[in-house]
Design an enzyme around this catalytic site. Structure first.
Site, mmCIF file in Angstrom:
data_model
loop_
_atom_site.group_PDB
_atom_site.id
_atom_site.type_symbol
_atom_site.label_atom_id
_atom_site.label_comp_id
_atom_site.label_asym_id
_atom_site.label_seq_id
_atom_site.Cartn_x
_atom_site.Cartn_y
_atom_site.Cartn_z
ATOM 1 N N ASP A 10 26.980 50.854 -35.076
ATOM 2 C CA ASP A 10 26.893 49.459 -34.654
ATOM 3 C C ASP A 10 25.422 49.107 -34.515
ATOM 4 O O ASP A 10 24.543 49.948 -34.764
ATOM 5 C CB ASP A 10 27.679 49.206 -33.348
ATOM 6 N N HIS A 27 26.881 43.939 -37.999
ATOM 7 C CA HIS A 27 26.775 44.922 -36.908
ATOM 8 C C HIS A 27 26.002 46.166 -37.342
ATOM 9 O O HIS A 27 26.358 47.277 -36.950
ATOM 10 C CB HIS A 27 28.187 45.345 -36.430
ATOM 11 N N GLU A 39 32.938 40.072 -37.233
ATOM 12 C CA GLU A 39 31.868 39.229 -36.681
ATOM 13 C C GLU A 39 30.609 39.161 -37.541
ATOM 14 O O GLU A 39 29.512 39.343 -37.027
ATOM 15 C CB GLU A 39 31.483 39.735 -35.285
HETATM 16 C C1 TNX Z 1 33.922 42.240 -30.246
HETATM 17 S S1 TNX Z 1 36.130 43.808 -31.384
HETATM 18 C C2 TNX Z 1 33.485 43.226 -31.107
HETATM 19 C C3 TNX Z 1 32.665 44.328 -30.579
HETATM 20 C C4 TNX Z 1 32.338 44.127 -29.136
HETATM 21 C C5 TNX Z 1 33.579 43.676 -28.405
HETATM 22 C C6 TNX Z 1 33.424 43.571 -26.922
HETATM 23 C C7 TNX Z 1 35.210 43.774 -32.569
HETATM 24 C C8 TNX Z 1 35.815 44.117 -33.817
HETATM 25 N N1 TNX Z 1 33.949 43.382 -32.380
HETATM 26 O O1 TNX Z 1 31.507 44.474 -31.363
HETATM 27 O O2 TNX Z 1 31.869 45.320 -28.625
HETATM 28 O O3 TNX Z 1 33.976 42.415 -28.908
HETATM 29 O O4 TNX Z 1 34.669 43.444 -26.259
#
Ligand code: TNX
Length: 764
Positions: free
Chosen positions: A191, A266, A332
């Protein structure tokens, strides 16, 4: 007569003595469990019997023997004649991972089609034994168990990027999973804030990408970015040798490790190591926390070097993990940088892609091709649906159930891990008195109550739900102790959801069995949450009347409450049935266990009665799907939002909130207010201004007043009523327009749209 009575008494006594003993507190609850009388006692003379020609059974026997040795000191011999035996029998007709366990006074027999089932039979036995070495006898109650799992994918995820957990903690995590018959470990190895797996071809990924300036003592979102010259001292990574050892350790416990190599977003850690992988190709330092300003966190989708890099990385990763699925992330992705990148734009043109969503889809499909060429499959977060799902990809549904439903209907495999209730980084109790968490409120009961099969699916599509998992993100979890606390006991609730038949689920019964597990955690020195004592306050409407029901998760808990704003005491009203709300009031409720008030703070709910109660509200811009506020009819239900657990707030993003209420008939009014929330770190800001308008016909609206926001936008949190008082008017329609704010300069989302949260339009 006297004789008759004695006979009866004797009979009663005998039947009590002969009656099967109490069921052991096995979690997840076995499909079928029948108790007999007496116990099989494991001692130094007990032997283990199995088909010697099977090496895999030897590993299972070794596991059992070493566990017993640890808790008792007894060394069980294998395949030696003895009066008392624990026997493993392979019987092909038994369902995959299922087992049949028979405990008699002289033998324990576990039948299964493979060592997997045998292993689970052993886990059920171990749960009847002392958790640690003490003087207690190793007694397994005489019983007959027939057991098998409901789902194939029973998972726990762990983010080791945001905070690093070394091999010992990973093994402990695996042991906990195994004890609850969980069989997939989703290892989030990559990440933005750390790359955690050594890749021989790209040593900088761990020389640079695994280390950051240590700001662990600061709140994730408030950590300053690293400066040139500061020493990166926080971090760590797994060598390939360590990975191999952990994969083997997991396999011995029937756990498949699914590695996650995030892409295309990420990945600030990879870019800090190899800047040429991003769109800007600018150097950057490893991130210290959640401050993303001026950071690149995407791979460039227009650069072929990125794909050869990823193929090389995956070519080293796949041989380490025998799992058929490889997780490629996909969540994301901020598509902004791709929009501004010449190479990405050129790629879109040459491939005929109409937008950046399709570019993301192109990226994932190209990687899928490579993974399939190596005889593996990809799984990704639900965003991989956007712009077109890769042909054979499985989807992990995290933003609620929608992605999972869509994918299952498209006949793609799905794993459910909806943030609510399966994110174990959310609060499970309090939140007063709890260590700071990312937010949310996923109590052990909410985890227990969830069913991984969405109601929207028909029988045929249900089959695509492989199972479910809990996800543990670690922005706010910095130590092994804290990690234990966040997963215990929620992991136990998860296990029962994904293993036991739905019809067998029973919260009270689970809660009772859980108490025994609490003792085990305590004996082993594990950190765990003793449960949620915050009373759940649930408003609902019935025949036009507003009512509120109260519930406590505490075993044998009582609820005491007040409606005059005072703190509940042991003498306050005892809750028996739903309470009617007829006037504006503040309700406070607390859980009482064994004559003691539990929890640091009573649950509190404000109600406000006014002229728009129950009237329908039309929105010009839709409410966000994520923040629907679950009150009876939200902005006009008399239920105020609560700060503590973020409930009953309506959320709007990017666009303004424009709400129109029809009062049903011309009504005399003299005040309108809108309640709003600010929570700076959650990107929630009070509106810039709120305009109040009224109308008699619903077409022509007259402005009454526009109220500007008096509260500083940098203030951490606030609840504010925007209010307009005016000389009495007779109107039928009311329109409220709240102007959404941008995140202010200096905020981690500076310049981006914030959230607007509203709870009630009060009309008086
Ligand atoms: C969203 S869940 C994210 C993570 C974060 C998390 C915190 C996901 C696929 N992506 O990168 O850590 O929320 O709850």
């Amino acid at each position: 007569m006297v004789l008759k009575k004695t006979v009866l008494l004797l009979f009663l006594l005998a039947s009590v003595l002969m009656n099967a003993q109490q069921q052991p507190s096995i979690i997840p609850k076995p499909v079928d469990l029948k108790m007999g009388n007496g116990n099989f006692t494991i001692d130094g003379n007990t032997t283990i019997q199995y088909d010697k020609s099977r090496k895999d059974l030897k590993a299972t026997a070794d596991f059992f023997a070493s566990y017993i040795k640890n808790i008792s000191g007894f060394s069980l011999k294998s395949n030696k004649a003895a009066a008392k035996k624990v026997e493993f029998v392979i019987e092909k007709s038994i369902q995959e991972e299922g087992y049949q366990l028979t405990v008699s006074l002289t033998a324990i027999v576990i039948k299964a089609s493979s060592p997997k089932g045998v292993f689970y039979g052993i886990q059920s036995i171990l749960q009847t034994l002392p958790a640690i070495r003490n003087n207690a006898a190793l007694e397994v109650p005489v019983m007959q168990v027939n057991d098998y799992p409901r789902f194939k994918w029973r998972g726990m995820h762990l983010d080791v990027s945001r905070h690093f957990f070394g091999p010992d903690m990973i093994k402990e995590y695996i042991d906990l999973m195994a004890s609850y018959k969980i069989n997939v470990f989703h290892w989030h190895l990559v990440d933005d804030q750390g790359w955690r797996i050594a890749i021989k071809k790209y040593p900088k990924l761990t020389e640079i990408g695994a280390w950051r300036v240590d700001n662990t003592n600061l709140n994730w979102r408030e950590r300053p970015q690293a400066k040139e010259g500061e020493k990166p001292t926080y971090g760590g990574f797994y060598t390939q040798e360590q990975i191999k050892e952990i994969v083997k350790y997991a396999a011995e416990r029937n756990i498949t490790i699914v590695p996650e190599i995030e892409m295309p977003g990420h990945v600030a850690s990879a870019i800090a190591s190899y800047p040429q992988l991003s769109c800007t190709q600018q150097p950057q330092l490893p991130m210290t926390g959640g401050n993303y300003s001026n950071m690149s966190s995407n791979y460039c989708a227009g650069n072929d070097e990125v794909f050869s890099f990823l193929e090389n990385v995956l070519a080293e990763v796949m041989p380490l993990f025998p799992s058929s699925y490889i997780h490629i992330g996909g969540d994301e992705v901020d598509k902004g940088p791709w929009n501004k990148c010449v190479r990405c734009q050129a790629r879109m043109k040459s491939e005929g892609l109409k937008d950046e969503h399709e570019l993301q889809s192109y990226f994932i499909k190209r990687i899928e091709k490579f993974v399939i060429s190596k005889k593996r499959k990809i799984i990704g977060w639900d965003e991989i649906l956007e712009g077109g799902l890769a042909p054979e990809a499985a989807v992990m549904s995290w933003r609620g159930e929608a992605g999972g439903i869509e994918a299952a209907k498209m006949k793609h495999n799905v794993v459910m891990t909806p943030g609510t209730p399966f994110y174990f980084d959310h609060y499970q109790a309090g939140p007063e008195g709890e260590l700071l968490a990312i937010g949310g409120f996923n109590t052990v009961k909410r985890v227990y109550d969830y069913d991984p099969i969405p109601k929207e699916l028909n029988k045929e599509d249900e089959a695509y739900i492989l199972g479910a998992q809990a996800s543990v993100w670690t922005e706010y979890i910095t130590t092994p102790e804290h990690l234990e606390y966040m997963v215990l006991p929620r992991m136990a609730a998860l296990a029962e959801v994904i293993w036991s038949p739905k019809e067998n689920k029973n919260w009270d019964n689970f809660n009772e069995r859980l108490q025994y597990h609490f003792k085990g955690y305590a004996q082993k020195g594990l950190h765990y949450s003793p449960g949620n004592f915050t009373v759940n306050v649930k408003p609902f409407s019935e025949n036009g009347q507003l009512l509120v029901s109260l519930f406590t998760e505490a075993l044998n808990g009582q609820i005491r409450y007040t409606t005059d704003g005072t703190e509940p005491t042991l003498q306050s009203e005892k809750y028996e049935k739903p309470i009617g709300i007829k006037s504006s009031l503040v309700l406070k409720a607390a859980t009482v266990v064994d004559g003691q008030i539990k929890g640091l703070q009573a649950a509190k709910q404000n109600f406000v009665m006014h002229k728009a109660i129950g009237n329908s509200v039309q929105y010009t811009n839709p409410v966000s799907q994520y923040y629907l506020a679950d009150g009876p009819n939200s902005l006009t239900d008399g239920v105020r939002g609560t700060n503590a657990v973020g409930k009953y707030w309506h959320g709007f993003s990017e666009k303004d909130m424009i709400a129109t209420i029809d009062l049903g008939q011309a009504t005399t009014i003299e005040n309108i207010s809108l309640g709003c929330l600010q929570n700076y770190s959650d990107w929630i800001f009070l509106p810039q201004s709120v305009k109040f308008e009224v109308s008699t016909d619903g077409k022509f609206f007259k402005e009454i007043k526009t109220v500007n926001n008096p509260v500083d936008i940098n203030q951490k949190s606030a609840v504010h009523n925007f209010s307009a008082t005016f000389t009495q008017e007779k109107v039928r329609y009311i329109k409220v327009t709240a102007k959404n704010n941008l995140c202010p300069p200096g905020h981690s989302g500076a310049g981006k749209p914030g959230w607007l949260f509203a709870d009630e339009i009060i009309v008086e």
